[in-house]
Write a protein that holds these residues in place. Structure first.
Motif: not given
Lengths: 665, 665
Positions: A508-509, A516, A518-519, A521, A645
């Motif tokens: 998201p960032a 990401d 769990d970005g 989640e 990751q």
């Protein structure tokens, strides 16, 4: 316009046609466009554009009532070569234009051995690009929302671009790919852009003037609340007579400026955009009101089906964003006017690299539907990664919601709204940021014209045009290398990103770039994977899940319902399974994650190595080489980041080691 | 300035002093400030500010050589009441100013029963606020970096604020809390702000003029590369004579404009800011060069020790951001000029709600050190959450790096650089966004003056001043409620956010607001928790980890080295332990996570309920009530979000259910 890359229309691509004697019959703007093209090509390569009796190429149309050519429609054409003369007969001026570019594409083949009559007719009447361009630079999204190729080619410094020559060159490229409609502003309509419809029609007309010679009609995204925000009314209720009158008047003024204006694109009641719900009206009420305003002028309404609750609570598992479009739109089938096109994203979520085909496309037989794809690579590497998307689109277009018994998606949309793509073009010198992303734009147009084309064949066409050099065409090594890099690049991208259709593990960032896991989640966007220490995936079955699977016709609803029959590549979209679940491929889910991430990143390394060989052989321009090389470096870095990751995340969660003992951090 | 809240200096706070007969002796700007204060107070409450023989309050200074008052230093004072006369004797004009506000704080107590001589002297000579304010609005960070109270009070529309009256009011508030230095621009110095040092000195001088009457000196953050970026030189090498000359000249010009200018604040070679490393020089070289430029003028250099590699690779476990400041600075002890203050964040990472005290503060006995805290609540709720920070700062100031044998942090910094706080003030009507966050600003000044004050006592002072009403002072119910809400709010915040010192589970997308447990887990920022299915935490032991624990003097290095002796609240900062590890408190790590998150969120509910009772009793102004109420609603929402995400995350990972069977999503 100085310095913009020639893309798939370099001078060398016109060598065959430009060195022949040609004759063009007919009149009108589009025919004049072709005449000028021929004159330019012949000036360069020594042919004649006004041959008569001794023409080697004849371009003509036959629009007499009862003529066989009229079956071709205004854009179709036949092509044959007999006794050394290549003859193109079109159903109208547009057919001559498309036929001309077809002959360019064929190159020497058009002038070799005789061949019998071939018929070419676009499968889809509407082949449209949506530009998510803002006139003003938006604080968060920049000028082009989800744009990765610089600023807008239509708008600059808050006004119409000064480089109209470039708009014309764009129209020419699009015509050569088959596109015939362009919406020139973002579907999220901000304050400045809302006024294109009223105060700034001269700007829109100026764009239409540049695109018209290439058979392209201009459309506008409009603010559903325009009667309030622009018109000063108190309501935008689609059943309010004052509102209806406002739209009728506004539309009439649009057509005074642009007699062949295409129509409106609307994102309503979606992600904060206004819509008919505020007045207790339905999407059909809203769309039909606009259709009525456009009806006297032969315009259409593209009404997007991308409607869902974007303020979900992740704690509430009863909501499923995937269900939303079908829940909203299927019940409205048959209620839309004929000139309304319901524009449906190809998948139920949002342009992920892998989604099931949207069930809405099988649920509205009495509605004109368009399928929307994203050429701009929001979720597929943002034009920093090579990701040739034609194979993805081809799968969507070839999907048969009713299995063998029924039509494919291409046929569902062919008779109605056709295909819409979100453009990947900006004011970048290479048009698309990543030079190889030009192929996606080209392939979009070609598939919209003919959805049965093979992606590799389209790529081959694109290579042949784009990298044409001298009389010998494209060096074989370059052609092979580009196929090696691009043919499977979508599946490679899929391999090193979110696994098995689960989607949305993006940052998201960083505006959806990079991993990401769990970005999203625990976010309000409705995009979850529910990974825990035992397993992962979203249960969308009817029996125990959200019921989304049941939105498909049989037998697909049954196929998706059970993990035993669900295709591997969509397993986690439809089911929550243990990491040790064995796929049809024979490996476990966790081992599949490890394997695809290691191999995907490895293939990106190989892509970069192949490209480096191109440099040694000096097969492309230095600046194009450098741009691609720099992006491949980033793709390698990013693919390794994804790999590491994802593997670390799932190893930490599952505790199951890689069967091959490779490095997991 | 119209409408700004009076904060801790409402008219009612001056009732006691304003209704007495007072006499002020002495001359000079600060004494005139006090005279005017007294005149204003007496005008309102009927006292006399120019009493002579019959004065009930005498304010005087005694600066004769050899006088006992000179031991007090220029800011100290004694206070006594004898035979119905309250006498304040100061070591200089500043002492009269601080003494005056002390009497205001005492209220009626200053005029009651006699009391013997009390001595008041600031523990720290420098009590400084750093404003991270930009002149121009920064694209990403806005005008005030990490500011949650609107725009800057110093700068507006790219220029000096037009509301200088507000700057003066700010100075007055600060003087009443004890602050005596303010840096007026962001430590990240952008292009516009770099020119404050040269082209825009008049603006800085105008601020100094407003703050000077309250004993506050103005400092500037400077760009280490200013000789290049502003001065047009080719180098900023601190050993280059031309560079040294440039700084000497620039500094001389600053003092021509502002004779009592305080000095420079520098963030060098940190997070992208330029510094001496580019020239192969050390931090000491850089800082000393600036000190030499300031030396003729009695200015100081605040050189920040916040230096670390912010482009870490999460895959490389050999790097530890926590080690960085000590690794960089400890070896330089003794190399800095006397007028250099090395400014050290209280913890080794970055203003987390819970960190061990930075070992740098115990590693540089031959260097002037300042401890830096963050009043602005970047990581503690961003002024949407109530989080009274005095208890945190008090713990830091009271920490004894050498245990009983040695000094506390307060003593370490007292003789040198004192205490620096990043301001939480903006152009918001309530100064600090959340009205209750004013207490943090007040408490900062008070603790810098006297680090042994109890946080609850400071809060009580603040309540007594801020909510003074009529003759009866503050209603007891309001006082009790504010204590109930605020006293333990920092520990409550800690409870519902990242557990046991592990830190940094905040959202990158939302600029550190709200939970994102893995948000920084695979980032370049060096902020990891390494949670997997079995356990969590960062091994910073010497034996098996990064060795950070060994940066402390004994016995703390031993205490931190082992999970058996490490304090619970820092366990995960120093050790990676299984979820089933039993804390000294008797519960497991996982159960601690569940318990604190359920109880933390519950306490926020209770905070909101208490506040609602205030409304029914009509004890505060309606707009202050509403602002706090609205923020408490958000705090409840956010605390529940933290609770549910943290619990879900760790339940999904560990698979261990809550012993009490509470709802985990």
């Amino acid at each position: 316009m100085t310095g913009a890359h020639a893309a798939w229309l370099p001078a060398a691509a016109f060598r065959a046609i430009g060195s022949r004697r040609s004759a063009v019959h007919g009149r009108g703007l589009l025919v004049e466009t072709v005449r000028q093209e021929l004159r330019d090509a012949c000036a360069r390569f020594g042919g004649s554009s006004e041959a008569d009796d001794d023409a080697e190429l004849v371009l003509t149309s036959d629009t007499r009532p009862g003529s066989p050519a009229t079956d071709l429609g205004p854009e179709g054409f036949t092509l044959a070569r007999q006794d050394g003369v290549t003859v193109l007969v079109a159903g109208g001026p547009a057919g001559i234009l498309y036929g001309f570019f077809h002959v360019v594409r064929l190159g020497e083949e058009a002038f070799g051995a005789d061949f019998p009559v071939q018929t070419h007719r676009p499968a889809m009447r509407r082949r449209m690009l949506d530009h998510w361009d803002n006139v003003a630079v938006h604080e968060v999204m920049g000028q082009v929302e989800r744009g990765y190729s610089g600023g807008s080619i239509f708008w600059s410094d808050g006004a119409l671009t000064k480089d109209l020559e470039r708009v014309r060159a764009y129209g020419r490229l699009l015509a050569a790919s088959g596109v015939n409609a362009v919406s020139v502003n973002n579907v999220n309509v901000h304050a400045t852009e809302a006024r294109l419809l009223t105060d700034r029609l001269d700007d829109v007309a100026a764009l239409a003037d540049e695109l018209r010679p290439y058979g392209i009609r201009v459309h506008l995204s409009v603010d559903f609340a325009a009667p309030v925000s622009v018109g000063g009314l108190r309501s935008a209720d689609p059943l309010d007579p004052a509102v209806r009158q406002w739209w009728a008047g506004a539309s009439a003024r649009v057509y005074e400026h642009i007699p062949d204006f295409g129509g409106y694109v609307v994102k309503a009641d979606s992600e904060g955009q206004p819509g008919p719900f505020a007045y207790g009206r339905s999407h059909a009420d809203g769309a039909n009101m606009l259709a009525d305003a456009l009806a006297p002028h032969d315009g259409v309404v593209h009404w997007r089906a991308f409607v869902y609750n974007h303020r979900q609570d992740w704690r509430d598992r009863s909501t499923d964003r995937a269900r939303a479009a079908h829940d909203h739109f299927a019940p409205l089938d048959g209620q839309f006017r004929d000139s309304v096109i319901v524009q449906v994203k190809y998948g139920p979520i949002d342009f992920q690299p892998r989604e099931p085909v949207s069930p809405v496309l099988a649920a509205m037989p009495n509605t004109r539907l368009a399928v929307e794809v994203q050429i701009t690579q929001e979720y597929t590497g943002q034009q920093r990664h090579v990701c040739y998307l034609a194979p993805l689109w081809r799968e969507v277009l070839g999907f048969r919601p009713w299995r063998a018994a029924g039509a494919a998606i291409a046929e569902v949309v062919a008779g109605g709204g056709g295909m819409v793509g979100v453009s990947n073009v900006g004011d970048d010198r290479f048009w698309t940021g990543h030079p190889l992303a030009q192929a996606n734009l080209y392939a979009f147009g070609r598939l919209a014209w003919n959805p049965s084309l093979e992606p590799a064949a389209i790529l081959d066409e694109w290579i042949g045009l784009t990298f044409a050099r001298g009389a010998d065409g494209v060096p074989e090594q370059l052609r092979r290398t580009l196929h090696a890099i691009m043919d499977d690049s979508w599946r490679t991208y899929e391999d090193y990103t979110a696994p098995l259709g689960v989607g949305f593990m993006v940052s998201p960032a960083n505006h959806h770039y990079g991993p990401d896991i769990d970005g999203y989640e625990y976010s309000a966007w409705g995009t979850y994977h529910f990974a825990d220490r035992d397993g992962i995936g979203v249960d969308r079955s009817l029996a125990t899940g959200t019921g989304y699977a049941a939105q498909y016709p049989r037998p697909w609803s049954d196929t998706f319902e059970s993990p035993a029959t669900c295709p591997d590549e969509l397993l986690l979209f439809f089911h929550h399974v243990p990491y040790i679940h064995v796929l049809h491929s024979g490996v476990t889910v966790i081992q599949h994650i490890y394997d695809t991430h290691f191999s995907g990143a490895e293939r990106v390394h190989a892509m970069r190595s192949s490209w480096q060989e191109i440099e040694q052989a000096d097969l492309v321009d230095g600046d194009l080489y450098a741009r691609v090389a720099e992006r491949l470096d980033e793709q390698v870095r990013s693919a390794e980041e994804w790999r590491d990751q994802m593997n670390a995340y799932f190893f930490r969660k599952s505790g199951i080691p890689d069967a091959q003992g490779r490095r997991i951090y």
